[in-house]
Write a protein that holds these residues in place. Structure first.
Motif, PDB file in Angstrom:
ATOM      1  N   ARG A   1       3.894 -13.233   4.539  1.00 57.01           N
ATOM      2  CA  ARG A   1       4.071 -13.593   3.152  1.00 57.01           C
ATOM      3  C   ARG A   1       3.868 -15.006   3.179  1.00 57.01           C
ATOM      4  NH1 ARG A   1       9.328 -11.775  -0.211  1.00 57.01           N
ATOM      5  NH2 ARG A   1       7.864  -9.821  -0.039  1.00 57.01           N
TER       6      ARG A   1
ATOM      7  N   ALA B   1       0.188 -15.727   2.940  1.00 56.21           N
ATOM      8  CA  ALA B   1      -0.252 -15.591   1.471  1.00 56.21           C
ATOM      9  C   ALA B   1       0.187 -16.867   0.617  1.00 56.21           C
ATOM     10  CB  ALA B   1       0.335 -14.339   1.277  1.00 56.21           C
TER      11      ALA B   1
ATOM     12  N   GLN C   1      -2.330 -19.142  -1.753  1.00 59.43           N
ATOM     13  CA  GLN C   1      -2.024 -19.567  -3.007  1.00 59.43           C
ATOM     14  C   GLN C   1      -1.807 -21.113  -3.235  1.00 59.43           C
ATOM     15  OE1 GLN C   1       1.172 -16.692  -3.467  1.00 59.43           O
ATOM     16  NE2 GLN C   1      -0.224 -15.737  -5.107  1.00 59.43           N
TER      17      GLN C   1
ATOM     18  N   SER D   1      -3.784 -14.001  -6.652  1.00 57.25           N
ATOM     19  CA  SER D   1      -2.954 -13.188  -7.363  1.00 57.25           C
ATOM     20  C   SER D   1      -2.163 -12.900  -6.245  1.00 57.25           C
ATOM     21  CB  SER D   1      -3.379 -11.878  -7.960  1.00 57.25           C
ATOM     22  OG  SER D   1      -3.931 -11.017  -6.983  1.00 57.25           O
ATOM     23  N   ASP D   2      -0.795 -12.387  -6.222  1.00 59.20           N
ATOM     24  CA  ASP D   2      -0.269 -12.004  -5.090  1.00 59.20           C
ATOM     25  C   ASP D   2      -0.917 -10.872  -4.255  1.00 59.20           C
ATOM     26  OD1 ASP D   2       1.893 -13.741  -5.950  1.00 59.20           O
ATOM     27  OD2 ASP D   2       3.395 -12.042  -6.739  1.00 59.20           O
ATOM     28  N   GLU D   3      -1.244  -9.977  -4.880  1.00 56.45           N
ATOM     29  CA  GLU D   3      -1.925  -8.742  -4.256  1.00 56.45           C
ATOM     30  C   GLU D   3      -3.447  -9.372  -3.443  1.00 56.45           C
ATOM     31  OE1 GLU D   3      -4.184  -4.523  -5.434  1.00 56.45           O
ATOM     32  OE2 GLU D   3      -3.654  -6.028  -6.969  1.00 56.45           O
ATOM     33  N   ARG D   4      -4.030 -10.051  -4.229  1.00 56.51           N
ATOM     34  CA  ARG D   4      -5.122 -10.537  -3.127  1.00 56.51           C
ATOM     35  C   ARG D   4      -4.892 -11.660  -2.214  1.00 56.51           C
ATOM     36  NH1 ARG D   4      -9.495 -11.633  -8.434  1.00 56.51           N
ATOM     37  NH2 ARG D   4      -9.755  -9.550  -8.835  1.00 56.51           N
TER      38      ARG D   4
ATOM     39  N   ALA E   1      -2.130 -11.300  -0.308  1.00 56.13           N
ATOM     40  CA  ALA E   1      -1.405 -10.480   0.837  1.00 56.13           C
ATOM     41  C   ALA E   1      -2.678  -9.702   1.344  1.00 56.13           C
ATOM     42  CB  ALA E   1      -0.384  -9.320  -0.071  1.00 56.13           C
ATOM     43  N   PHE E   2      -3.444  -9.345   0.740  1.00 54.23           N
ATOM     44  CA  PHE E   2      -4.827  -8.679   1.654  1.00 54.23           C
ATOM     45  C   PHE E   2      -5.501  -9.775   2.301  1.00 54.23           C
ATOM     46  CE2 PHE E   2      -9.335  -8.062   1.741  1.00 54.23           C
ATOM     47  CZ  PHE E   2      -9.499  -7.248   2.347  1.00 54.23           C
TER      48      PHE E   2
END
Length: 291
Positions: free
Chosen positions: A162, A165, A169, A176-179, A181-182
């Motif tokens: 995290r 990530a 960011q 985005s949070d999703e991208r 994290a990936f």
């Protein structure tokens, strides 16, 4: 997400990682990542493609899952040599479509000028080069290189994925949070202490003693025979590498004039990481250009 598969090959004495998406036998589309990035960075663009493509994205030497050189300096021409070997391995004797972002765009453009018969179409995402240098800068540049050899650069570790990530960011608030994290799971790996290390050799941060020679690069750009799609983000931070924005804009337009067949596009609501910020729109641009 479209699933990817990994291949490891020997490239000029190093173990290199290639990431593949799509059907083997489909038209090849090579995607080349930028500095301190990884091949998996193109996942979102691949997801936006509608056609039948075999996308091949290498991790450059010293990045991602590719082997580090174990040397004290990375030399830019080596990326061009690696690309030549990778294309010959994956598409022997064939002309291919080539896309590069930032550093990868610079490598792609040089390759397209040096091996024009091997590139059918070129897509350059902000691979604009660097600010022009002068001979007077050479002594100081060599001195900084020697200083870096004595005290090599380091990259910090992160306590969690995290946190990795969050660092991504911070670099790109549009992520985005999703991208994020990936990307974090491909951008870092857990070490023996339980911390997460960035999958990039810190040596990449060291100063190179070699200067950027604009005239030589433009001679190579002039030799490109493939049609070129040039894509910029409307909110890019590329000016920090090129100098004051007004002067840099004029210089960039001058450089684009060396391309014989170029189509320029401005990506709205995107920064330098256009493939993260607007991957679907970028995929549409790519396929329209390659159609």
């Amino acid at each position: 997400m479209n699933p990817s598969r990994s291949e490891f090959i020997s490239v000029r004495g190093l173990r290199a990682h290639l990431r593949h998406w799509g059907r083997a036998g489909a038209p090849e589309l090579f995607m080349l990542h930028g500095w301190m990035d990884v091949a998996a960075s193109f996942q979102f663009v691949v997801d936006g493609l509608q056609g039948d493509w075999h996308v091949i994205a290498p991790d450059w030497r010293g990045f991602g899952l590719s082997e580090r050189t174990h040397a004290d300096t990375y030399w830019f021409p080596d990326y061009v040599g690696d690309l030549d070997a990778i294309i010959e391995h994956c598409a022997p004797g064939r002309a291919v479509h080539l896309l590069g972002h930032s550093m990868g765009g610079n490598v792609a453009a040089i390759y397209a000028g040096v091996r024009p018969e091997r590139v059918a179409r070129l897509i350059n995402l902000e691979g604009f080069g660097l600010r022009a240098t002068t001979p007077a800068q050479a002594p100081g540049r060599y001195a900084r290189w020697l200083d870096d050899l004595r005290q090599p650069a380091v990259l910090r570790s992160y306590p969690t994925l995290r946190a990795v990530a969050a660092r991504l960011q911070k670099n790109n608030p549009r992520l985005s949070d999703e991208r994020a994290a990936f990307l974090a799971q491909h951008w870092a790996a857990r070490n023996q202490d339980g911390q997460w290390d960035i999958l990039g050799d810190p040596v990449h941060k060291n100063t190179s003693p070699l200067q950027y020679h604009v005239a030589e690069t433009m001679a190579i750009w002039s030799a490109i025979k493939a049609p070129v799609l040039w894509v910029e983000g409307d909110d890019t931070n590329m000016w920090q590498w090129m100098g004051p924005k007004v002067e840099a804009r004029l210089e960039l337009d001058r450089r684009l004039g060396f391309l014989a067949d170029v189509t320029t596009k401005m990506m709205l609501d995107a920064g330098h990481m256009v493939h993260h910020d607007q991957p679907v729109a970028l995929a549409q641009m790519i396929e329209a250009f390659l159609a």
